[in-house]
Design an enzyme around this catalytic site. Structure first.
Site, PDB file in Angstrom:
ATOM      1  N   TYR A 102       0.837  -1.194   0.000  1.00 53.78           N
ATOM      2  CA  TYR A 102       0.000   0.000   0.000  1.00 53.78           C
ATOM      3  C   TYR A 102       0.875   1.247   0.000  1.00 53.78           C
ATOM      4  O   TYR A 102       0.602   2.219  -0.711  1.00 53.78           O
ATOM      5  CB  TYR A 102      -0.927   0.003   1.224  1.00 53.78           C
ATOM      6  CG  TYR A 102      -1.940  -1.116   1.211  1.00 53.78           C
ATOM      7  CD1 TYR A 102      -3.104  -1.020   0.450  1.00 53.78           C
ATOM      8  CD2 TYR A 102      -1.737  -2.264   1.958  1.00 53.78           C
ATOM      9  CE1 TYR A 102      -4.040  -2.043   0.440  1.00 53.78           C
ATOM     10  CE2 TYR A 102      -2.675  -3.295   1.955  1.00 53.78           C
ATOM     11  CZ  TYR A 102      -3.816  -3.175   1.192  1.00 53.78           C
ATOM     12  OH  TYR A 102      -4.731  -4.194   1.182  1.00 53.78           O
ATOM     13  N   ASN A 125     -12.939  -1.032  -4.596  1.00 49.74           N
ATOM     14  CA  ASN A 125     -12.894  -1.596  -5.938  1.00 49.74           C
ATOM     15  C   ASN A 125     -14.102  -2.511  -6.172  1.00 49.74           C
ATOM     16  O   ASN A 125     -14.386  -3.386  -5.359  1.00 49.74           O
ATOM     17  CB  ASN A 125     -11.587  -2.385  -6.111  1.00 49.74           C
ATOM     18  CG  ASN A 125     -11.505  -3.124  -7.421  1.00 49.74           C
ATOM     19  OD1 ASN A 125     -12.118  -2.749  -8.406  1.00 49.74           O
ATOM     20  ND2 ASN A 125     -10.727  -4.183  -7.426  1.00 49.74           N
ATOM     21  N   CYS A 133      -6.739  -5.485  -7.150  1.00 48.93           N
ATOM     22  CA  CYS A 133      -6.385  -5.007  -5.817  1.00 48.93           C
ATOM     23  C   CYS A 133      -5.821  -6.136  -4.957  1.00 48.93           C
ATOM     24  O   CYS A 133      -5.174  -5.866  -3.944  1.00 48.93           O
ATOM     25  CB  CYS A 133      -7.578  -4.343  -5.148  1.00 48.93           C
ATOM     26  SG  CYS A 133      -9.002  -5.397  -4.949  1.00 48.93           S
ATOM     27  N   HIS A 134      -6.012  -7.380  -5.368  1.00 50.86           N
ATOM     28  CA  HIS A 134      -5.450  -8.496  -4.611  1.00 50.86           C
ATOM     29  C   HIS A 134      -3.923  -8.492  -4.653  1.00 50.86           C
ATOM     30  O   HIS A 134      -3.288  -9.154  -3.842  1.00 50.86           O
ATOM     31  CB  HIS A 134      -6.003  -9.841  -5.118  1.00 50.86           C
ATOM     32  CG  HIS A 134      -5.632 -10.150  -6.524  1.00 50.86           C
ATOM     33  ND1 HIS A 134      -6.338  -9.664  -7.614  1.00 50.86           N
ATOM     34  CD2 HIS A 134      -4.629 -10.908  -7.031  1.00 50.86           C
ATOM     35  CE1 HIS A 134      -5.780 -10.115  -8.729  1.00 50.86           C
ATOM     36  NE2 HIS A 134      -4.740 -10.862  -8.403  1.00 50.86           N
ATOM     37  N   GLU A 160      -1.089 -16.888  -9.300  1.00 51.25           N
ATOM     38  CA  GLU A 160      -0.332 -15.986 -10.152  1.00 51.25           C
ATOM     39  C   GLU A 160       1.172 -16.185  -9.998  1.00 51.25           C
ATOM     40  O   GLU A 160       1.919 -16.086 -10.964  1.00 51.25           O
ATOM     41  CB  GLU A 160      -0.716 -14.536  -9.868  1.00 51.25           C
ATOM     42  CG  GLU A 160      -2.119 -14.207 -10.353  1.00 51.25           C
ATOM     43  CD  GLU A 160      -2.512 -12.759 -10.131  1.00 51.25           C
ATOM     44  OE1 GLU A 160      -1.645 -11.938  -9.737  1.00 51.25           O
ATOM     45  OE2 GLU A 160      -3.682 -12.434 -10.354  1.00 51.25           O
TER      46      GLU A 160
END
Length: 168
Positions: A102, A125, A133-134, A160
């Site tokens: 952040y 979001n 945003c993850h 990912e």
């Protein structure tokens, strides 16, 4: 406006779109909860289920949910403050398999003291995975929060990371 619900590798997915673009993508373990969210989020809107011609858009959205490296070639109808839109735009530039804190995101936006505002923008979001945003984590490496469940956030990041390792 139209909506579609489909099952994905992340659970049930609800997509809502209008002529302006994709308005929201929500994830849940329960299909019924998604139907409730439509009424809650768009109480005064006339929203109808997707018809045959919209099936292709829903299929593309599910493809992105399951393969976040796949770009979505559909406009987004992002609704938020100017700052939130800047955060969401910046998030879309983070490649799958990478994370940012952040604090780093706030600094990247030229607002190093706006860490809380960045976190609030992530929480506001409306487009799960589409606006990733993850991929934002706490400075201590903790996951922080996630509107669609912390377990789902961890699963997304794990998936990912595996994809990024295969590609590199």
């Amino acid at each position: 406006m139209h909506y579609g619900i489909a099952h994905s590798a992340l659970g049930w997915a609800l997509a809502v779109w209008s002529e302006q673009g994709l308005r929201s993508v929500d994830l849940s373990d329960q299909k019924e909860q998604l139907l409730h969210w439509i009424k809650e989020r768009f109480p005064t809107q006339n929203i109808s289920p997707a018809d045959g011609q919209d099936a292709e858009l829903l299929k593309k959205i599910v493809t992105v949910l399951e393969n976040p490296e796949t770009p979505l070639d559909h406009p987004l109808a992002l609704e938020g403050t100017a700052f939130q839109k800047r955060v969401w735009q910046a998030l879309q530039s983070i490649p799958p398999g990478q994370t940012i804190t952040y604090s780093e995101l706030a600094t990247h936006l030229g607002e190093p003291k706006a860490v809380r505002a960045v976190a609030n923008a992530c929480g506001a979001n409306q487009l799960a995975v589409i606006v990733p945003c993850h991929r934002v984590v706490r400075s201590d490496g903790g996951l922080g929060g996630y509107r669609w469940g912390i377990e789902r956030k961890q699963a997304l990041l794990n998936r990912e990371a595996k994809l990024a390792a295969i590609v590199s």
